[in-house]
Write a protein that holds these residues in place. Sequence first.
Motif, PDB file in Angstrom:
ATOM      1  N   CYS A 188       0.842  -1.198   0.000  1.00 25.22           N
ATOM      2  CA  CYS A 188       0.000   0.000   0.000  1.00 25.22           C
ATOM      3  C   CYS A 188       0.881   1.254   0.000  1.00 25.22           C
ATOM      4  O   CYS A 188       1.846   1.354   0.762  1.00 25.22           O
ATOM      5  CB  CYS A 188      -0.907  -0.022   1.230  1.00 25.22           C
ATOM      6  SG  CYS A 188      -1.824   1.508   1.502  1.00 25.22           S
ATOM      7  N   GLY A 190       0.152   4.040   1.154  1.00 26.25           N
ATOM      8  CA  GLY A 190      -0.012   4.762   2.409  1.00 26.25           C
ATOM      9  C   GLY A 190       0.651   4.083   3.585  1.00 26.25           C
ATOM     10  O   GLY A 190       1.618   4.595   4.152  1.00 26.25           O
ATOM     11  N   CYS A 191       0.167   2.875   3.961  1.00 21.29           N
ATOM     12  CA  CYS A 191       0.643   2.218   5.180  1.00 21.29           C
ATOM     13  C   CYS A 191       1.753   1.201   4.948  1.00 21.29           C
ATOM     14  O   CYS A 191       2.328   0.670   5.896  1.00 21.29           O
ATOM     15  CB  CYS A 191      -0.518   1.530   5.889  1.00 21.29           C
ATOM     16  SG  CYS A 191      -1.243   0.151   4.952  1.00 21.29           S
ATOM     17  N   TYR A 208      -3.578   1.434  -3.100  1.00 22.96           N
ATOM     18  CA  TYR A 208      -3.858   1.683  -1.690  1.00 22.96           C
ATOM     19  C   TYR A 208      -4.723   0.559  -1.142  1.00 22.96           C
ATOM     20  O   TYR A 208      -5.608   0.032  -1.842  1.00 22.96           O
ATOM     21  CB  TYR A 208      -4.616   3.001  -1.502  1.00 22.96           C
ATOM     22  CG  TYR A 208      -3.850   4.247  -1.879  1.00 22.96           C
ATOM     23  CD1 TYR A 208      -3.128   4.957  -0.937  1.00 22.96           C
ATOM     24  CD2 TYR A 208      -3.861   4.718  -3.196  1.00 22.96           C
ATOM     25  CE1 TYR A 208      -2.433   6.104  -1.288  1.00 22.96           C
ATOM     26  CE2 TYR A 208      -3.165   5.860  -3.554  1.00 22.96           C
ATOM     27  CZ  TYR A 208      -2.447   6.557  -2.591  1.00 22.96           C
ATOM     28  OH  TYR A 208      -1.770   7.697  -2.940  1.00 22.96           O
ATOM     29  N   CYS A 212      -6.584   2.947   3.834  1.00 21.56           N
ATOM     30  CA  CYS A 212      -5.819   4.150   3.497  1.00 21.56           C
ATOM     31  C   CYS A 212      -6.519   4.974   2.423  1.00 21.56           C
ATOM     32  O   CYS A 212      -6.556   6.210   2.492  1.00 21.56           O
ATOM     33  CB  CYS A 212      -4.410   3.766   3.022  1.00 21.56           C
ATOM     34  SG  CYS A 212      -3.310   3.239   4.358  1.00 21.56           S
TER      35      CYS A 212
END
Length: 279
Positions: A188, A190-191, A208, A212
């Motif tokens: 991902c 984001g995370c 993503y 997220c």
Amino acid sequence: MTERFDCHYCKESLFGKKYLLREENPYCVKCYESLYSNTCEECKKPIGCDGKDLSYKDRHWHESCFHCFQCKRSLVDKPFAAKDEHLICTECYSNEYSSKCNECKKTIMPGTRKMEYKGNSWHETCFICSRCQQPIGTKSFIPKENQHFCVPCYEKQFAMHCTQCKKAITTGGITYRDQPWHKECFVCTGCKKPLSGQRFTSRDEFAYCLNCFCNLYAKKCAGCTSPISGLGGAKYISFEERQWHSDCFNCKKCAISLVGRGFLTERDDILCPECGKDI
């Protein structure tokens, strides 16, 4: 009176004659050979006291009878093999029974190190990488179209390379937007958690996880303020640039669901017709 010295078996006098001892008892040559001599496997005659007795696995031969079953050459002081109870010199054994090298087609001699793969055999020096021509030996290799490659050469010539880390993908891997990735590299944006085997979405070509994506880009429900993903067929209500989860689209006063029903608005609140009749 002179003490008698006779053969232990036939009792004939041994004075002036050749004799042999067995368990401290004397025997004339004739009796000893008939009682204790081994029989030659080849000629089936006794192996006399004057001859050399050659033995192998409790079997015995005259020295002159100890020869190769195929070519008849003597095996005395030479290496040999046994096949179907016959003694065979290493050359005849190799020509008759040894495997042939799949590369050079020559016999792989007994005792020589060889490589075996899918029923075929190679001399160790003939089992080489098709690209760098170096012996593979005990190293890992990858077969391809009747050729064999050491792992580094296979990766250079055939393996796809991960879009993220640029290293070769030798096992597994996934494809996203026609590009190859290691499973552990497809994460991902984001995370950074792995997305392989998980539901995910994308924005501006970046992948993503759902959490997220919703936290970063989804509109918030006017009722519960949680993100509205709209993914997986989730239903939502939209009104005047505001959105609600279908479960959150309720009358502000009595909390009755307004989905599929008429409603009124007061400032930012939505009301059922009954609660809004005094507006």
